[in-house]
Each structure stands twice: as structure tokens, then as C-alpha cells.
Design a protein around this motif. Structure first.
Motif, PDB file in Angstrom:
ATOM      1  N   ILE A   1       0.838  -1.203   0.000  1.00  0.00           N
ATOM      2  CA  ILE A   1       0.000   0.000   0.000  1.00  0.00           C
ATOM      3  C   ILE A   1       0.872   1.251   0.000  1.00  0.00           C
ATOM      4  O   ILE A   1       0.560   2.235  -0.677  1.00  0.00           O
TER       5      ILE A   1
ATOM      6  N   LYS B   1       0.121   3.128  -3.407  1.00  0.00           N
ATOM      7  CA  LYS B   1      -0.760   4.242  -3.043  1.00  0.00           C
ATOM      8  C   LYS B   1      -2.193   4.075  -3.586  1.00  0.00           C
ATOM      9  O   LYS B   1      -2.703   4.954  -4.281  1.00  0.00           O
ATOM     10  N   PRO B   2      -2.837   2.957  -3.258  1.00  0.00           N
ATOM     11  CA  PRO B   2      -4.194   2.748  -3.770  1.00  0.00           C
ATOM     12  C   PRO B   2      -5.201   3.643  -3.056  1.00  0.00           C
ATOM     13  O   PRO B   2      -4.929   4.164  -1.976  1.00  0.00           O
TER      14      PRO B   2
ATOM     15  N   PRO C   1      -9.001   4.029  -1.171  1.00  0.00           N
ATOM     16  CA  PRO C   1      -9.603   3.207  -0.121  1.00  0.00           C
ATOM     17  C   PRO C   1     -10.265   1.922  -0.634  1.00  0.00           C
ATOM     18  O   PRO C   1     -10.168   0.879   0.019  1.00  0.00           O
TER      19      PRO C   1
ATOM     20  N   ARG D   1      -9.464   0.013  -3.291  1.00  0.00           N
ATOM     21  CA  ARG D   1      -8.424  -0.987  -3.574  1.00  0.00           C
ATOM     22  C   ARG D   1      -7.778  -1.478  -2.285  1.00  0.00           C
ATOM     23  O   ARG D   1      -7.460  -2.656  -2.147  1.00  0.00           O
ATOM     24  N   ALA D   2      -7.546  -0.564  -1.351  1.00  0.00           N
ATOM     25  CA  ALA D   2      -6.941  -0.959  -0.072  1.00  0.00           C
ATOM     26  C   ALA D   2      -7.850  -1.944   0.664  1.00  0.00           C
ATOM     27  O   ALA D   2      -7.372  -2.931   1.232  1.00  0.00           O
TER      28      ALA D   2
ATOM     29  N   CYS E   1      -3.697   2.646   4.168  1.00  0.00           N
ATOM     30  CA  CYS E   1      -4.079   3.531   3.066  1.00  0.00           C
ATOM     31  C   CYS E   1      -4.247   4.976   3.552  1.00  0.00           C
ATOM     32  O   CYS E   1      -3.716   5.910   2.951  1.00  0.00           O
TER      33      CYS E   1
ATOM     34  N   LYS F   1      -2.004   8.351   2.594  1.00  0.00           N
ATOM     35  CA  LYS F   1      -2.622   9.598   2.122  1.00  0.00           C
ATOM     36  C   LYS F   1      -2.268  10.768   3.048  1.00  0.00           C
ATOM     37  O   LYS F   1      -1.987  11.870   2.585  1.00  0.00           O
TER      38      LYS F   1
END
Length: 189
Positions: free
Chosen positions: A57, A61-62, A64, A66-67, A102, A106
Motif C-alpha cells: 500500500i 498508493k491505492p 480506499p 483498492r486498499a 491507506c 494519504k
């Protein structure tokens, strides 16, 4: 009437658009294998799967959604190797841990702290702490344990594993990052 021949438009093929899928699958597989074979030392063992998805992750940097997908897959893969009285708790706990990772990625980006040297440790520690807290609380509910057992016995173990996972995440982040970006020919973070 000759029709003019339109100019040829060249569109460069998208490179590595699904690299995050391959990286996630590889690291989750490694995490599950290590989770299965790692011995318990004094009741504590790293949760390799959380360390691996924390790294994934951090690198990919996916968003939310995808996470949460990564967390769901991680939770499902942990069920067969779980040594817990309630293996299905892994789904909720890994969803929580992956979402935490995630949101932290961010937050580091928003605070312009992406290059912070201890970022992998912090993400690994907090993702593990949230995941472990959720898992042990579910276990407390399922087994009907008193709250004091959770706060005085289970949470200290969760925090210990969190520190251990933070170290594992920190140590493995650099080598995995080099492999992940090897074919791109540029430095990241």
C-alpha cells in the motif's frame, strides 16, 4: 475524389498499469507463507501479511476501495493458517489494517512527509495495532472474555507485535521498493 489520408496517431501503450496487482499478490503470498511457518516466540510472532500489505500500500498508493480489496484478500488468505479460536475475525481485522495503511499513506502525502525515513515503521506499526485490536476485540466478544482481559492481556501483545511489524516493514521496505521500481529507471520517494 481522392479522400485525404488521415495522419497516423501514435499512442504509447500503458506500461505497468497492473504492476500493483502483481506486487500485491506476490507480497501477500510471501506473507502467508511466512505467517504459516513462523514459530511463536513467547506468544509473539510478526504478522508478515500485515507487513507485506503495508509495504504494498505504501508503494502503490491505492485508494480506499483498492486498499479494502487488499485487506479482504489478506483476511481470506489468513483464515486457513490462523491459530485463533475465531479465524473469520481475520477478514474484519485485515480490512481495518489495510484501510489504516491507506489512510496513513494519504496523510503522509498531504503533510508532504512522503520521504520521512520512518514512514514504513509508522505505517506497519499502526496498521498492525489497528488490525490486532479489531481482531482481539472480536475474539473477546466471541469467547465472552471480560474487558480487562482484552485491555491488560491482549492489547499489550498487540502493541508488541505492532512494534515488531513496524521493524519488519521498515527493514523490508527499501529492498521491495527497489524491486518494484527497478524497470522504471527512476528514483521514487
Amino acid at each position: 475524389m481522392d479522400k485525404p489520408i488521415p495522419d497516423l496517431i501514435t499512442v504509447e501503450a500503458a506500461r505497468d498499469t497492473h504492476r500493483w496487482v502483481a506486487m500485491t499478490a506476490l507480497l501477500l503470498a510471501i506473507g502467508v507463507i511466512l505467517h504459516t511457518i513462523s514459530p511463536n516466540v513467547g506468544g509473539v510472532t510478526p504478522n508478515w501479511t500485515i507487513a507485506m500489505y503495508s509495504i504494498t500500500i505504501s508503494l502503490t498508493k491505492p485508494g480506499p476501495t483498492r486498499a479494502l480489496g487488499i485487506g479482504f484478500v489478506a483476511g481470506l488468505t489468513l483464515i486457513p493458517s490462523s491459530k485463533s479460536a475465531f479465524p473469520l475475525g481475520n477478514i474484519a481485522s485485515e480490512l481495518s489494517g489495510a484501510l489504516t495503511a491507506c489512510l496513513l499513506v494519504k496523510a503522509f502525502a498531504l503533510a508532504h512527509l512522503e520521504g520521512l525515513k520512518v514512514k514504513p515503521f509508522i505505517i506497519g506499526f499502526l496498521a498492525t495495532s489497528v488490525s490486532g485490536s479489531v481482531f482481539t476485540y472480536i475474539l473477546k466478544l466471541v469467547l465472552g472474555l471480560p474487558l480487562t482481559v482484552w485491555t491488560h492481556a491482549m492489547l499489550p501483545v498487540v502493541l508488541t507485535v505492532g512494534v515488531l511489524n513496524g521493524v519488519v516493514t521498515q527493514v523490508l521496505y527499501g529492498p521491495v521498493r527497489k524491486i518494484f521500481f527497478a524497470t522504471e529507471g527512476k528514483r521514487h520517494e
